[in-house]
Design a protein around this motif. Structure first.
Motif, PDB file in Angstrom:
ATOM      1  N   GLU A  74       0.803  -1.219   0.000  1.00  0.00           N
ATOM      2  CA  GLU A  74       0.000   0.000   0.000  1.00  0.00           C
ATOM      3  C   GLU A  74       0.838   1.271   0.000  1.00  0.00           C
ATOM      4  N   THR A  75       2.154   1.166  -0.019  1.00  0.00           N
ATOM      5  CA  THR A  75       3.030   2.337  -0.003  1.00  0.00           C
ATOM      6  C   THR A  75       3.603   2.551  -1.398  1.00  0.00           C
ATOM      7  N   ILE A  76       3.365   3.717  -1.962  1.00  0.00           N
ATOM      8  CA  ILE A  76       3.730   3.966  -3.354  1.00  0.00           C
ATOM      9  C   ILE A  76       5.238   3.951  -3.559  1.00  0.00           C
ATOM     10  N   ARG A  77       6.014   4.428  -2.582  1.00  0.00           N
ATOM     11  CA  ARG A  77       7.459   4.463  -2.761  1.00  0.00           C
ATOM     12  C   ARG A  77       8.046   3.063  -2.755  1.00  0.00           C
ATOM     13  N   VAL A  78       7.467   2.156  -1.969  1.00  0.00           N
ATOM     14  CA  VAL A  78       7.900   0.756  -2.008  1.00  0.00           C
ATOM     15  C   VAL A  78       7.581   0.147  -3.370  1.00  0.00           C
ATOM     16  N   ASN A  79       6.437   0.479  -3.922  1.00  0.00           N
ATOM     17  CA  ASN A  79       6.024  -0.076  -5.211  1.00  0.00           C
ATOM     18  C   ASN A  79       6.911   0.422  -6.352  1.00  0.00           C
ATOM     19  N   THR A  80       7.257   1.701  -6.340  1.00  0.00           N
ATOM     20  CA  THR A  80       8.156   2.204  -7.387  1.00  0.00           C
ATOM     21  C   THR A  80       9.532   1.558  -7.272  1.00  0.00           C
ATOM     22  N   ALA A  81       9.961   1.296  -6.045  1.00  0.00           N
ATOM     23  CA  ALA A  81      11.253   0.621  -5.856  1.00  0.00           C
ATOM     24  C   ALA A  81      11.213  -0.810  -6.383  1.00  0.00           C
ATOM     25  N   LEU A  82      10.075  -1.485  -6.226  1.00  0.00           N
ATOM     26  CA  LEU A  82       9.956  -2.844  -6.752  1.00  0.00           C
ATOM     27  C   LEU A  82      10.070  -2.856  -8.271  1.00  0.00           C
ATOM     28  N   VAL A  83       9.477  -1.870  -8.929  1.00  0.00           N
ATOM     29  CA  VAL A  83       9.585  -1.792 -10.389  1.00  0.00           C
ATOM     30  C   VAL A  83      11.016  -1.449 -10.797  1.00  0.00           C
ATOM     31  N   ARG A  84      11.664  -0.559 -10.036  1.00  0.00           N
ATOM     32  CA  ARG A  84      13.059  -0.219 -10.318  1.00  0.00           C
ATOM     33  C   ARG A  84      13.964  -1.440 -10.218  1.00  0.00           C
ATOM     34  N   ARG A  85      13.665  -2.333  -9.325  1.00  0.00           N
ATOM     35  CA  ARG A  85      14.476  -3.548  -9.207  1.00  0.00           C
ATOM     36  C   ARG A  85      14.386  -4.398 -10.460  1.00  0.00           C
ATOM     37  N   TRP A  86      13.241  -4.372 -11.118  1.00  0.00           N
ATOM     38  CA  TRP A  86      13.063  -5.171 -12.324  1.00  0.00           C
ATOM     39  C   TRP A  86      13.668  -4.483 -13.546  1.00  0.00           C
ATOM     40  N   ILE A  87      13.530  -3.167 -13.649  1.00  0.00           N
ATOM     41  CA  ILE A  87      14.033  -2.432 -14.809  1.00  0.00           C
ATOM     42  C   ILE A  87      15.096  -1.443 -14.333  1.00  0.00           C
ATOM     43  N   ARG A  88      16.352  -1.788 -14.477  1.00  0.00           N
ATOM     44  CA  ARG A  88      17.452  -0.920 -14.035  1.00  0.00           C
ATOM     45  C   ARG A  88      17.939  -0.086 -15.220  1.00  0.00           C
ATOM     46  N   ASP A  89      17.022   0.685 -15.743  1.00  0.00           N
ATOM     47  CA  ASP A  89      17.284   1.490 -16.926  1.00  0.00           C
ATOM     48  C   ASP A  89      17.081   2.953 -16.560  1.00  0.00           C
ATOM     49  N   PRO A  90      18.052   3.817 -16.818  1.00  0.00           N
ATOM     50  CA  PRO A  90      17.861   5.244 -16.491  1.00  0.00           C
ATOM     51  C   PRO A  90      16.737   5.897 -17.283  1.00  0.00           C
ATOM     52  N   LYS A  91      16.304   5.258 -18.374  1.00  0.00           N
ATOM     53  CA  LYS A  91      15.216   5.816 -19.163  1.00  0.00           C
ATOM     54  C   LYS A  91      13.838   5.434 -18.633  1.00  0.00           C
ATOM     55  N   LEU A  92      13.795   4.672 -17.559  1.00  0.00           N
ATOM     56  CA  LEU A  92      12.531   4.435 -16.868  1.00  0.00           C
ATOM     57  C   LEU A  92      12.171   5.696 -16.083  1.00  0.00           C
ATOM     58  N   LYS A  93      11.111   6.346 -16.459  1.00  0.00           N
ATOM     59  CA  LYS A  93      10.717   7.611 -15.845  1.00  0.00           C
ATOM     60  C   LYS A  93       9.516   7.399 -14.932  1.00  0.00           C
ATOM     61  N   ILE A  94       9.534   8.109 -13.807  1.00  0.00           N
ATOM     62  CA  ILE A  94       8.442   8.058 -12.836  1.00  0.00           C
ATOM     63  C   ILE A  94       7.988   9.486 -12.571  1.00  0.00           C
ATOM     64  N   LYS A  95       6.829   9.846 -13.097  1.00  0.00           N
ATOM     65  CA  LYS A  95       6.265  11.169 -12.905  1.00  0.00           C
ATOM     66  C   LYS A  95       5.208  11.093 -11.802  1.00  0.00           C
ATOM     67  N   GLN A  96       5.441  11.839 -10.726  1.00  0.00           N
ATOM     68  CA  GLN A  96       4.534  11.778  -9.582  1.00  0.00           C
ATOM     69  C   GLN A  96       3.705  13.049  -9.489  1.00  0.00           C
ATOM     70  N   MET A  97       2.427  12.872  -9.156  1.00  0.00           N
ATOM     71  CA  MET A  97       1.508  13.992  -8.977  1.00  0.00           C
ATOM     72  C   MET A  97       0.568  13.660  -7.831  1.00  0.00           C
ATOM     73  N   GLN A  98      -0.203  14.638  -7.429  1.00  0.00           N
ATOM     74  CA  GLN A  98      -1.189  14.448  -6.362  1.00  0.00           C
ATOM     75  C   GLN A  98      -2.569  14.727  -6.914  1.00  0.00           C
ATOM     76  N   ILE A  99      -3.484  13.772  -6.684  1.00  0.00           N
ATOM     77  CA  ILE A  99      -4.858  13.882  -7.170  1.00  0.00           C
ATOM     78  C   ILE A  99      -5.791  13.795  -5.974  1.00  0.00           C
ATOM     79  N   GLY A 100      -6.801  14.654  -5.980  1.00  0.00           N
ATOM     80  CA  GLY A 100      -7.745  14.712  -4.869  1.00  0.00           C
ATOM     81  C   GLY A 100      -7.676  16.070  -4.196  1.00  0.00           C
ATOM     82  N   GLU A 101      -8.773  16.803  -4.228  1.00  0.00           N
ATOM     83  CA  GLU A 101      -8.777  18.147  -3.667  1.00  0.00           C
ATOM     84  C   GLU A 101      -8.534  18.128  -2.160  1.00  0.00           C
ATOM     85  N   ARG A 102      -8.915  17.038  -1.498  1.00  0.00           N
ATOM     86  CA  ARG A 102      -8.751  16.961  -0.035  1.00  0.00           C
ATOM     87  C   ARG A 102      -7.778  15.866   0.396  1.00  0.00           C
ATOM     88  N   THR A 103      -7.768  14.737  -0.314  1.00  0.00           N
ATOM     89  CA  THR A 103      -6.865  13.651   0.092  1.00  0.00           C
ATOM     90  C   THR A 103      -5.448  13.857  -0.415  1.00  0.00           C
TER      91      THR A 103
END
Length: 534
Positions: free
Chosen positions: A172-201
């Motif tokens: 349930e933690t997004i930073r752990v999940n992005t790290a899991l994908v990074r472990r599979w693809i060790r390519d500097p061209k793998l881009k992760i664009k982060q944003m926040q959605i939800g006016e209150r959350t």
């Protein structure tokens, strides 16, 4: 669509974007603003700090108890400010002139810090688990990354189990999940664009893609639709799936959800886009087609003959789960002459004395099984399994003995249920379960002609349906031999040289041809031999 808009009162009014509040040079003014915004919140911790030779410089840190790593704050923030900073000579003119720069660059030992001047962004960072360090006499605020709440450990994905393959799933933690994908693809061209959605959350959402492989048309559509989402809160990736899909009238999922990092990594290498959402272990893969819903990660870990056989079984299981009760209704009610004579006599004997027609009999059994399935999911796991197995056996046997349903109907319902479990995608399996009842109604009214009519309607809908501009029935509607190698069957892996044709990927090559590599190796050996002779 306009009909639903009128009923639910869809409005086009947009909220005005609020401008941020700039921080003041006065520490008291800034703290009063934060305390006013976070008032009546007892979990917010305020700590005043005085540094300098005579403790004449006032600082303050603000964080929320339970969201931060207290060891990090104590060791890398408070210890540095209260002890290490006092060892410096306070008479140095540089410290007197710019205490903020000295502390930010030479005192705090936190690994990730940033500076802002917006108090509203400061409050959002505090609510996200960071620590804010405020200075008297400076509008700059230092945000220290100190997230440290309790998280679930990495465990096998329960909804997508495999016999052969990795056993790790998203958390349930997004930073752990992005790290899991990074472990599979060790390519500097793998881009992760982060944003926040939800006016209150203000839920963290990450968009993943490989820069030189991704289909830019799909990526642009995803980013545009995510930016256009205006909602109070995002609590699961299902919210995003429903808000960005093209045709919400369709029962078929247009976005593939998964708990497996290896599945996300493989999709990214094909040129697709993945979306990770905080607070949920389910990632979204865009675009998706009907063929991808029947694929399992295990297909690529086993030899091609085994994987092809399993895929054919899945497609057959989907057809059985969709039309088997409808076929039973059509044969018994309208077309008994199409059944072999011995089987016709047996069916007639089992249905003798039945108080209900075939349609009502099938509807009762299917509805009862769906009820047992839903009850088993909602109950605790040990009890749920017992209810599903024992309840099905007892109710089926009791219904046959009571003369309400025929034994053959129980067999048809059981085979249908088992077939629906063979579909890898849970969302796709639900779509086939819903359409099953529509096919039953059509068979009860028109017989086999109703089933054919239902197939025509479903196929017409699937031909028109698209997922982010990609035809849902690809590659069957746009036949390409290379893409057909990974649909109904799974060809040997050496034939997967190119990425899917349905995606407009800049880099088409996925694997070098083994035969070309062998020819190049032979030519290199010849050159070496010629060089040695010379």
């Amino acid at each position: 669509m306009r009909f639903f808009d009128k009923i639910f009162g869809k409005k086009n009014d947009k909220k005005e974007e609020k401008n941020g509040t700039l921080a003041s040079n006065s520490l008291k003014v800034n703290l009063d603003y934060i305390k006013n915004k976070l008032k009546d919140s007892d979990d917010v911790i305020y700590r005043d700090i005085w540094v300098g030779e005579n403790q004449q410089y006032n600082l303050a840190i603000v964080f929320i108890d339970g969201l931060v790593d207290k060891d990090l704050i104590n060791d890398h923030v408070l210890h540095s400010l209260l002890l290490d900073s006092r060892q410096a000579d306070p008479s140095i003119e540089k410290i007197r002139r710019n205490l903020y720069e000295v502390i930010k660059k030479g005192t705090i030992t936190g690994g990730d810090i940033k500076e802002i001047t917006d108090l509203d962004k400061c409050i959002l960072s505090i609510l996200s688990g960071d620590t804010a360090l405020l200075f008297d006499g400076s509008p700059e605020i230092v945000i220290i990354s100190s997230k440290g709440w309790q998280t679930r450990s990495i465990s096998p994905p329960e909804a997508e189990t495999v016999v052969r393959g990795p056993r790790e799933g998203f958390t349930e933690t997004i930073r752990v999940n992005t790290a899991l994908v990074r472990r599979w693809i060790r390519d500097p061209k793998l881009k992760i664009k982060q944003m926040q959605i939800g006016e209150r959350t203000h839920t963290d959402v990450a968009v993943l893609y490989i820069e030189d492989i991704v289909d830019r048309n799909v990526l642009n559509k995803v980013m545009e639709r995510l930016k256009n989402i205006k909602i109070d809160g995002i609590f699961e990736s299902g919210y995003i799936e429903q808000l960005i899909e093209e045709d919400w009238h369709s029962p078929f999922p247009q976005v593939l959800s998964t708990e497996r990092p290896d599945k996300v990594a493989a999709s990214l290498l094909e040129g697709r886009v993945a979306i990770l959402t905080d607070n949920t272990p389910f990632a979204l893969i865009i675009p998706t087609t009907l063929a991808t819903l029947f694929q399992s990660p295990e297909d690529y870990y086993e030899r091609w003959m085994i994987s092809s056989l399993l895929r054919i079984l899945r497609f057959l299981a989907a057809i059985v789960a969709l039309v088997s009760p409808a076929v039973y209704i059509a044969f018994t009610a309208y077309h008994p002459g199409l059944i072999p004579t011995k089987l016709t006599l047996y069916v007639a004997a089992t249905r003798q004395g039945m108080p209900f027609p075939a349609f009502f009999e099938a509807f009762i059994m299917e509805a009862t099984f769906e009820l047992l399935r839903e009850a088993g999911v909602r109950l605790p796991v040990p009890i749920g399994q017992t209810i599903g197995i024992v309840g099905g056996l007892i109710i089926g046997q009791a219904a046959v003995q009571a003369g309400i349903v025929s034994p053959l109907m129980v067999i048809v319902v059981a085979v249908t249920a088992v077939a629906s479990f063979a579909i890898p995608s849970y969302s796709a399996a639900i779509a086939f379960r819903m359409l099953r009842f529509i096919f039953m109604i059509l068979a009860a009214v028109f017989g086999l002609y109703g089933i054919m009519l239902g197939f025509m309607i479903v196929l017409t809908h699937l031909v028109v349906l698209k997922s982010f501009g990609v035809p849902y029935l690809s590659p069957f509607v746009e036949i390409d031999l290379s893409d057909l190698a990974d649909t109904l069957i799974k060809a040997p892996i050496m034939y997967f040289k190119n990425r899917p044709e349905i995606l407009d990927t800049p880099d088409r090559k996925k694997m070098k041809d083994l035969r070309e590599e062998k020819i190049e190796s032979i030519e290199d050996d010849r050159r070496d031999n010629n060089d040695k002779k010379q």
